[in-house]
Design an enzyme around this catalytic site. Structure first.
Site, PDB file in Angstrom:
ATOM      1  N   THR A 168       0.840  -1.110  -0.002  1.00  0.00           N
ATOM      2  CA  THR A 168       0.033   0.112   0.001  1.00  0.00           C
ATOM      3  C   THR A 168       0.896   1.071  -0.019  1.00  0.00           C
ATOM      4  OG1 THR A 168      -1.586   1.404   1.308  1.00  0.00           O
ATOM      5  CG2 THR A 168      -0.358  -0.122   2.537  1.00  0.00           C
ATOM      6  N   GLU A 206      -4.980  -3.092   4.023  1.00  0.00           N
ATOM      7  CA  GLU A 206      -4.679  -3.416   5.499  1.00  0.00           C
ATOM      8  C   GLU A 206      -5.976  -4.198   6.039  1.00  0.00           C
ATOM      9  OE1 GLU A 206      -4.038  -0.375   4.481  1.00  0.00           O
ATOM     10  OE2 GLU A 206      -2.124   0.197   5.360  1.00  0.00           O
ATOM     11  N   LYS A 259      -8.434  21.732  11.098  1.00  0.00           N
ATOM     12  CA  LYS A 259      -8.961  22.087  12.606  1.00  0.00           C
ATOM     13  C   LYS A 259      -9.009  23.682  12.564  1.00  0.00           C
ATOM     14  CE  LYS A 259      -8.123  20.461  17.075  1.00  0.00           C
ATOM     15  NZ  LYS A 259      -7.344  19.851  18.009  1.00  0.00           N
ATOM     16  N   TRP A 296     -13.212  20.473  14.419  1.00  0.00           N
ATOM     17  CA  TRP A 296     -12.825  19.864  13.085  1.00  0.00           C
ATOM     18  C   TRP A 296     -13.738  20.029  11.881  1.00  0.00           C
ATOM     19  CZ3 TRP A 296      -8.341  17.755  13.735  1.00  0.00           C
ATOM     20  CH2 TRP A 296      -7.521  17.473  15.217  1.00  0.00           C
TER      21      TRP A 296
HETATM   22  P1  AMP Z   1      -6.241   1.319  -0.336  1.00  0.00           P
HETATM   23  O1  AMP Z   1      -5.488   0.707   0.740  1.00  0.00           O
HETATM   24  O2  AMP Z   1      -5.436   1.862  -1.333  1.00  0.00           O
HETATM   25  O3  AMP Z   1      -7.419   0.665  -0.932  1.00  0.00           O
HETATM   26  O4  AMP Z   1      -6.850   2.693   0.413  1.00  0.00           O
HETATM   27  C1  AMP Z   1      -7.771   2.748   1.452  1.00  0.00           C
HETATM   28  C2  AMP Z   1      -8.392   3.844   1.803  1.00  0.00           C
HETATM   29  O5  AMP Z   1      -9.390   4.407   0.774  1.00  0.00           O
HETATM   30  C3  AMP Z   1      -9.048   3.992   3.044  1.00  0.00           C
HETATM   31  O6  AMP Z   1      -8.375   4.140   4.247  1.00  0.00           O
HETATM   32  C4  AMP Z   1     -10.071   5.241   2.802  1.00  0.00           C
HETATM   33  O7  AMP Z   1      -9.333   6.400   3.316  1.00  0.00           O
HETATM   34  C5  AMP Z   1     -10.270   5.280   1.248  1.00  0.00           C
HETATM   35  N1  AMP Z   1     -11.542   4.508   1.049  1.00  0.00           N
HETATM   36  C6  AMP Z   1     -11.954   3.177   0.711  1.00  0.00           C
HETATM   37  N2  AMP Z   1     -13.253   3.160   0.492  1.00  0.00           N
HETATM   38  C7  AMP Z   1     -13.937   4.474   0.650  1.00  0.00           C
HETATM   39  C8  AMP Z   1     -15.242   4.735   0.713  1.00  0.00           C
HETATM   40  N3  AMP Z   1     -16.246   3.925   0.252  1.00  0.00           N
HETATM   41  N4  AMP Z   1     -15.305   6.063   0.896  1.00  0.00           N
HETATM   42  C9  AMP Z   1     -14.468   6.852   1.360  1.00  0.00           C
HETATM   43  N5  AMP Z   1     -13.060   6.626   1.422  1.00  0.00           N
HETATM   44  C10 AMP Z   1     -12.886   5.253   0.911  1.00  0.00           C
END
Ligand code: AMP
Length: 528
Positions: free
Chosen positions: A173, A316, A426, A431
């Site tokens: 990641t 993760e 902030k 927030w």
């Molecule tokens: P990745 O590991 O590259 O898939 O990124 C994961 C991150 O994508 C998460 O921690 C969120 O910040 C964002 N994310 C995944 N799904 C959503 C969703 N449905 N709405 C908003 N953010 C999302």
């Protein structure tokens, strides 16, 4: 005393055995980059994966060795998932869109021994070869190379045996800071994730399903579909290119019922459908995740009879964390309310536990009151404990993984993601959610994309500035947009400035890169 049931380790090779035995003739269709098409089935995928096991053994690949892929979605890639784990190895799916430094880092850090790649990435592979220090064998999927490599074997062999806690897959990641980090999935975690993914609230899949996964097989374990799909025996329709015209044609010709992808996929699909008048009469379920799905997208799909499951997850978390599961009172809700609920990130399936802790004091768990935002933490059998090769656990002393997301949990368990911890603004000790501001702004018909970041302010600490890409030909002004936002967000959330830009930077996985945006505007001074 132990229980008295049979030994049947939760190893993912059981999935392909089941698919080949029970749904062996269910097709796997691939539309290749050159426009040609091939058809195989689950029995064929298993046969080829066993041949690949033999071919890998011939190269000296053994238990625990990393077998990497740099490829789009296609049947040979699917064969490789099972071939790599079938030899007892660890499948490492590499994202070809990563920057060269990241590509160099992750293949060397993973100590990949074999790389399978699409011909389309051959120039990239040639460029990276001198920098990749551990890869001994390069095999191209195209030009008959892969077929010849496995074609030399007879497939008469067995899967490697081992413990269900053995690793089977590695996915990196690319965080916004530092080097990418590897998430090492195990057979057991992957199997549990696959089984849960089939339930109605998630992929809602059985052998009648025809799935076109737009999400690339290299991203976030591709939502576990190659594993879950085998358990359900669904038909896969793969496209090695993400052209909306091709996707639309395939969806209609193959009567695709299920699709999975990030929201941007639907933006280009809608544009194409608007231009051509095409519709998707067979599509029943769209799983959208990876970033927030905007309201108009969910609404448009729902109006055309598609059940949208808006999902949250991360590399993760294997990656399923929550999906747009229906609440008990679902059938009594009106359409608008249903869409509002779908716009939230959904509820966790069995196996995922969520909690939010205070942003300033992480020892305090915040109430599930639908109002209080906190740092989102998660735990469960398919959630990371420690990054690959890391010395220390990535979890809190009581076993929770801090996601880096900020969320609100509603009394019915629905998660509402409001931001990333690094991106919340902030202002005067309170927030402001940058994501909510952005979502409100992209609701304006003249806004193509928007990103909000906090800029230093002498009195309030930080104040929001909204960076906006206007749609072509639009003359939208800062005042217009602020007026539009006035009844959509709290008054004190309104951006202090709206800056129109030509583009907004993105990460390798297509998400807005606030880090790059901040760097670009590091000299920005807010007028006070
Ligand atoms: P990745 O590991 O590259 O898939 O990124 C994961 C991150 O994508 C998460 O921690 C969120 O910040 C964002 N994310 C995944 N799904 C959503 C969703 N449905 N709405 C908003 N953010 C999302």
């Amino acid at each position: 005393m132990l229980g008295a049931m049979q030994d049947w380790d939760l190893r993912v090779t059981h999935l392909i055995d089941h698919a080949a035995r029970e749904n062996g003739m269910r097709e796997i269709v691939t539309r290749w980059a050159d426009g040609s098409e091939t058809r195989t089935d689950w029995a064929g995928i298993r046969r080829d994966a066993l041949k690949m096991v033999q071919a890998l053994r011939r190269l000296g690949v053994d238990k625990g060795d990393r077998v990497a892929t740099l490829a789009m979605n296609h049947s040979r890639h699917l064969v490789s998932w099972y071939g790599a784990v079938g030899v007892g190895g660890i499948l490492h799916t590499i994202n070809p869109r990563l920057f060269e430094e990241q590509l160099e880092y992750i293949a060397n850090h993973a100590e990949d021994r074999v790389l399978l790649y699409d011909a389309a990435f051959a120039p990239l592979v040639e460029k990276m070869k001198p920098r990749w220090t551990t890869i001994e064998h390069y095999i191209c999927y195209d030009n008959g190379e892969f077929e010849a490599w496995i074609g030399a074997e007879d497939g008469h062999t067995e899967w490697a045996q081992g413990d269900e806690r053995d690793p089977c897959m590695l996915c990196y990641t690319s965080g916004t800071t530092g080097n990418p980090k590897g998430v090492l999935y195990e057979h057991r975690s992957t199997m549990l994730h696959a089984l849960v993914s089939l339930q109605p609230a998630i992929f809602n899949a059985d052998p009648r399903a025809v799935m076109l996964p737009v999400v690339p097989m290299f991203h976030a374990a591709s939502w576990g579909l190659p594993w879950g799909g085998a358990a359900a025996g669904i038909k896969f329709v793969y496209s090695a290119v993400n052209d909306p015209a091709v996707l639309c044609e395939l969806m209609n010709r193959e009567k695709v019922t299920h699709s999975a992808g990030v929201p941007t996929v639907w933006l280009s699909m809608f544009q194409h459908m608007d231009q051509t008048g095409e519709t998707l009469p067979h599509l029943k379920t769209a799983i959208i995740g990876g970033s927030a799905a905007p309201r108009f997208m969910i609404e448009r799909l729902a109006k055309s009879g598609v059940d949208v499951a808006h999902a949250w997850g991360m590399t993760e978390t294997s990656p399923i964390g929550t999906t747009g599961a229906k609440t008990p009172d679902w059938d009594e809700l009106d359409f608008d309310r249903q869409i509002s609920i779908k716009q939230l990130q959904g509820r966790p399936p069995f196996g995922v536990e969520l909690r939010c802790v205070d942003l300033d004091d992480p020892t305090k768990v915040v109430p599930r009151d639908g109002e209080t935002a906190g740092a989102l933490q998660v735990r469960g059998p398919w959630v990371i404990k420690r990054y690959f090769k890391a010395e220390e656990d990535a979890t809190t002393p009581d076993g929770w993984f801090d996601t880096g997301d900020v969320g609100i949990i509603h009394p019915d368990g629905t998660l509402q993601l409001t931001d990333r911890t690094k991106d919340v603004i902030k202002s005067g000790g309170e927030w402001i959610s940058s994501v909510e501001l952005e979502n409100a702004a992209v609701g304006h018909p003249d806004v193509a994309e928007a990103a909000a970041i906090g800029m230093p302010h002498p009195k309030w600490d930080e104040r929001p500035v909204l960076f906006v890409v206007r749609k072509e030909g639009s003359a939208l002004s800062s005042g217009d947009l602020r007026d539009y936002l006035a009844d959509k967000v709290a008054k004190w959330w309104l951006p202090d400035a709206v800056e129109f830009v030509d583009d907004i930077p993105h990460t390798a996985t297509g998400k807005i890169s606030k880090k790059d945006l901040r760097e670009r505007f590091s000299d920005y001074v807010l007028e006070t």
